[in-house]
Scaffold this motif. Structure first.
Motif, PDB file in Angstrom:
ATOM      1  N   CYS A 244      -0.740  -3.563   1.160  1.00  0.00           N
ATOM      2  CA  CYS A 244      -0.053  -2.375   1.676  1.00  0.00           C
ATOM      3  C   CYS A 244      -0.583  -2.002   3.069  1.00  0.00           C
TER       4      CYS A 244
ATOM      5  N   CYS B 273      -1.990   1.992   2.880  1.00  0.00           N
ATOM      6  CA  CYS B 273      -3.232   2.402   2.191  1.00  0.00           C
ATOM      7  C   CYS B 273      -4.182   1.223   1.976  1.00  0.00           C
TER       8      CYS B 273
ATOM      9  N   CYS C 146      -0.124   6.178  -3.287  1.00  0.00           N
ATOM     10  CA  CYS C 146       0.553   5.789  -2.042  1.00  0.00           C
ATOM     11  C   CYS C 146       2.060   5.681  -2.266  1.00  0.00           C
TER      12      CYS C 146
ATOM     13  N   CYS D 191       3.409   1.691  -1.471  1.00  0.00           N
ATOM     14  CA  CYS D 191       3.188   0.593  -2.429  1.00  0.00           C
ATOM     15  C   CYS D 191       3.182   1.081  -3.866  1.00  0.00           C
TER      16      CYS D 191
HETATM   17 ZN   LIG Z   1      -0.126   1.686  -0.312  1.00  0.00          ZN
END
Ligand SMILES: [Zn+2]
Length: 343
Positions: free
Chosen positions: A264, A267, A274, A277
């Motif tokens: 991701c 994050c 998040c 993702c």
């Molecule tokens: Zn993420």
């Protein structure tokens, strides 16, 4: 007496230097050259009262002084006129030394920007850019890509039919066949373009969207080349720290096939909440695989001699990730307030 001539000469020269306006010029004329009370005229008037022996030399010097005054007057008059012209010209001709007006160059549309970035990366790796028709035959869009008439993949890709075996292409993959038939290996191409599916528009779907397809066909191409190429590409696009993951998958036109995920970019897998993702730390980014022997054959290439890999990615999806765009339809609403944020 000669001292007075010198004194007037000094005053005259000083006054001439100080002429900046037509009023100054007029004052100069009155002070030195006026026939009634000009300083030089008054010197002339004095000649008669001088001893006869001094008259001619005095007269000559006063004449020289008058000449000087007249010359200085003409010079000042000329430069005032020139200044006047310059002033007038300044009003009609822009001063080229002034700072310019900054024209706002509008930013590229996010889809164009991402497409250009991706194209640049592959151009650096020696790929060519290929193009193909958006109105396709069913043969190129499905049959040649190992998707026969009753294959479930035909149903999955809701297709716009335009009449007798003509459709709007559902992916950029038909250009693989067209390119293989036109070029000889080695083939290294990417194919950016519009594709169409009969999807209802919602935050993650639009009936038209953008794909970029990639195809490599050469002797001795293996899955290692596919992995290396896609890892290099995804790190170039999303940053060196990006991790890449291959998951086994299925596509009719590649065997074996793999879905490719990246760590991701928001994050990095550290935020369980998040929104990008969903806390998994991975994002599905593209589909790929080794070109199916049937597809090579449809392209007129002997699968015993050559092998290749192919991949495809959705430009809209990457643009959404890249820009944090939550609704794919933003790309197509032509809203200036949205587009102007894309700087
Ligand atoms: Zn993420």
């Amino acid at each position: 007496m000669p001292d007075e001539i010198e004194e007037i000469q000094r005053a005259l020269e000083k006054a001439a230097e100080g002429i900046k306006t037509p009023q100054d010029l007029q004052r100069f004329k009155e002070e030195f050259l006026s026939r009634k009370k000009g300083k030089i005229t008054s010197l002339f008037k004095r000649i008669g009262s001088l001893p006869p022996g001094e008259r001619s030399s005095f007269g000559r010097r006063v004449n020289q002084l008058r000449e000087l005054a007249e010359n200085l007057y003409k010079k000042a008059e000329k430069s005032l006129k020139e200044e006047g012209w310059k002033e007038k010209l300044r009003k009609i001709i822009p001063d080229p030394t002034l700072p310019g007006f900054h024209k706002k160059i509008p930013p590229l549309h996010p889809i164009s920007e991402i497409s250009h970035r991706i194209e640049e990366i592959f151009l650096r790796m020696g790929y060519d850019i290929e193009d193909g028709p958006e109105v396709e035959t069913e043969y190129y869009n499905f049959d040649a890509l190992n998707i026969p008439p009753h294959h479930p993949a035909r149903q999955e890709q809701d297709t716009f039919f335009l009449g007798k075996s003509l459709i709007l292409r559902t992916h950029t993959s038909p250009v693989q066949i067209r390119a293989m038939r036109r070029r000889k290996p080695p083939i290294r191409i990417i194919v950016p373009g519009r594709v169409y599916r009969r999807d209802e528009a919602d935050p993650t779907h639009t009936p038209m969207f953008y794909q970029i397809e990639g195809l490599v066909v050469e002797r001795g191409i293996s899955f290692a080349h596919l992995k290396g190429t896609l890892e290099t590409f995804l790190k170039a696009l999303f940053g060196e720290e990006t991790r890449v993951r291959f998951r086994p998958s299925y596509f009719p036109f590649t065997e074996p096939s793999a879905e490719v995920d990246i760590s991701c970019p928001v994050c990095g897998g550290t935020d369980p909440h998040c929104s990008v993702c969903g806390g998994s730390g991975w994002i599905e980014i593209l589909g790929s695989g080794m070109v199916h022997p049937q597809v090579l054959k449809a392209g007129g290439i002997d699968p015993e001699e050559y092998s290749g890999f192919a991949f495809g990615l959705g430009v809209d999806r990457i643009s959404m990730l890249w820009r944090g765009i939550s609704d794919i339809r933003n790309h197509y609403w032509n809203r200036l307030d949205f587009l102007e944020q894309m700087k």
